[in-house]
Design an enzyme around this catalytic site. Structure first.
Site, PDB file in Angstrom:
ATOM      1  N   ASP A 184     -17.327 -21.949 113.314  1.00  0.00           N
ATOM      2  CA  ASP A 184     -16.827 -21.845 111.948  1.00  0.00           C
ATOM      3  C   ASP A 184     -17.703 -22.710 111.058  1.00  0.00           C
ATOM      4  O   ASP A 184     -18.119 -23.810 111.455  1.00  0.00           O
ATOM      5  CB  ASP A 184     -15.366 -22.336 111.921  1.00  0.00           C
ATOM      6  N   ASN A 192     -17.945 -21.521  98.164  1.00  0.00           N
ATOM      7  CA  ASN A 192     -17.459 -20.448  97.298  1.00  0.00           C
ATOM      8  C   ASN A 192     -16.919 -20.988  95.985  1.00  0.00           C
ATOM      9  O   ASN A 192     -17.173 -20.430  94.903  1.00  0.00           O
ATOM     10  CB  ASN A 192     -16.360 -19.661  98.021  1.00  0.00           C
ATOM     11  N   HIS A 197     -18.965 -16.630  95.158  1.00  0.00           N
ATOM     12  CA  HIS A 197     -18.939 -15.877  96.413  1.00  0.00           C
ATOM     13  C   HIS A 197     -20.290 -15.289  96.789  1.00  0.00           C
ATOM     14  O   HIS A 197     -20.565 -15.071  97.978  1.00  0.00           O
ATOM     15  CB  HIS A 197     -17.887 -14.766  96.332  1.00  0.00           C
ATOM     16  N   ASP A 201     -21.904 -15.612 100.401  1.00  0.00           N
ATOM     17  CA  ASP A 201     -22.453 -14.503 101.186  1.00  0.00           C
ATOM     18  C   ASP A 201     -23.861 -14.831 101.685  1.00  0.00           C
ATOM     19  O   ASP A 201     -24.217 -14.528 102.832  1.00  0.00           O
ATOM     20  CB  ASP A 201     -22.505 -13.233 100.342  1.00  0.00           C
ATOM     21  N   GLU A 227     -15.253 -16.927 107.590  1.00  0.00           N
ATOM     22  CA  GLU A 227     -16.436 -17.671 108.005  1.00  0.00           C
ATOM     23  C   GLU A 227     -16.395 -18.038 109.486  1.00  0.00           C
ATOM     24  O   GLU A 227     -17.155 -18.897 109.943  1.00  0.00           O
ATOM     25  CB  GLU A 227     -16.589 -18.939 107.158  1.00  0.00           C
TER      26      GLU A 227
END
Length: 309
Positions: A184, A192, A197, A201, A227
């Site tokens: 993770d 974010n 965002h 990404d 994630e």
């Protein structure tokens, strides 16, 4: 307007060719034939496999088979496809559980027809299909879209679950091991919230690229959710999985740049293996164990690997 360009009489065909040329029409070019096997079960369901028209195509559990089928009841060298002038013949290679076409066990060789359903052992079903290159490419694209995460290119959660079923069964049958590594991104929400965002990404894409560069061909990277990611690693113990995770932790500790921004990224890992869970191992238990250790890594300070507890 659709035209049927099939003629029983060569003179009719010649007349049609002359007429269409006189009218400025074109004759559709012939399309190369493509022969496929399409998986019908499990993690590979819907996946098309192209057959070579020049050599025998082998099926079985052995790693050097043209189509490796790691399922219960499939022999090491189970069957093979032999090219004919206009198709393929299927031959059983003395398998323990037989090779079936259309519900009938074959003895020796049998020519295949378009649409035939082949059963390899008790569980594996394949469809023999004759098509053209454009249709084959469409089938390949559809399968990829059904099992891949569109952003990162990693496999999706559903594929992981089906793949783990197969890997666990293989490990138990051969008295070997299979590991699961879950990881993770640390403090990903802050990326974010701070940069947007699109930046998030970009981080996910960059991390997955770094991970894929450090995996073997047989390892499977999946996006488990958000994630969080998982890696199915065949043939290794929890201790070896921890060593792999440590290499990945180092490889993913980096600064990612997006437009005018840059952010430092670290990851946390949890590892588990089939042998730890014993004879009743299943995908749910393997995922739960690795996931618990992942969150232990986060609780113990993040940017670390946990393989016990």
């Amino acid at each position: 307007m659709e035209h049927d360009w099939t003629f029983d009489d060569p003179e009719d065909e010649a007349t049609a060719i002359f007429s269409t040329r006189a009218l400025g029409m074109s004759i559709p070019p012939s399309r190369p034939t493509v022969h496929l096997l399409v998986h019908m079960d499990g993690a590979q369901a819907g996946k098309p496999v192209r057959l070579s028209g020049k050599t025998a195509f082998t099926l079985g559990r052995r790693g050097d088979c043209d189509l490796v089928l790691r399922y219960d009841g499939v022999s090491r060298n189970h069957a093979r496809l032999l090219p004919l002038t206009d198709g393929f013949a299927l031959e059983d290679l003395g398998s323990s559980n037989g090779t079936h076409v259309g519900g009938s066990c074959i003895d020796g060789r049998r020519s295949l027809n378009d649409g035939d359903i082949i059963r390899i052992g008790p569980h594996v079903r394949l469809k023999y299909s004759i098509t053209d290159n454009s249709e084959a490419e469409l089938l390949e694209q559809m399968w990829e879209a059904s099992v891949r995460d569109s952003l990162t290119g990693a496999f999706n959660r559903e594929y992981l679950t089906e793949r783990l079923k197969m890997e666990i069964a293989f490990a138990q049958r051969h008295s070997t091991d299979t590991a699961l590594v879950m990881f993770d991104l640390d403090h990903f929400k802050q990326v974010n919230d701070t940069y947007g965002h699109q930046a998030g990404d970009a981080v996910l894409i960059e991390v997955c690229r770094a991970v894929m560069c450090n995996l073997r061909t047989e390892d499977v990277l999946s996006r488990y959710g958000g994630e969080e990611f998982a890696i199915s690693a065949r043939g290794i113990s929890t201790a070896s999985a921890a060593q792999l995770a440590e290499r990945l932790r180092a490889a993913t500790a980096r600064t990612v740049r997006f437009e005018r921004h840059q952010t430092a990224i670290t990851t946390s890992f949890g590892c588990a293996s089939v042998n730890e869970l014993g004879p009743n191992a299943n995908p749910e238990g393997l995922i739960a164990t690795a996931d618990r250790r992942l969150y232990l890594a986060k609780a113990n300070g993040r940017n670390r690997v946990e393989s016990t507890g």
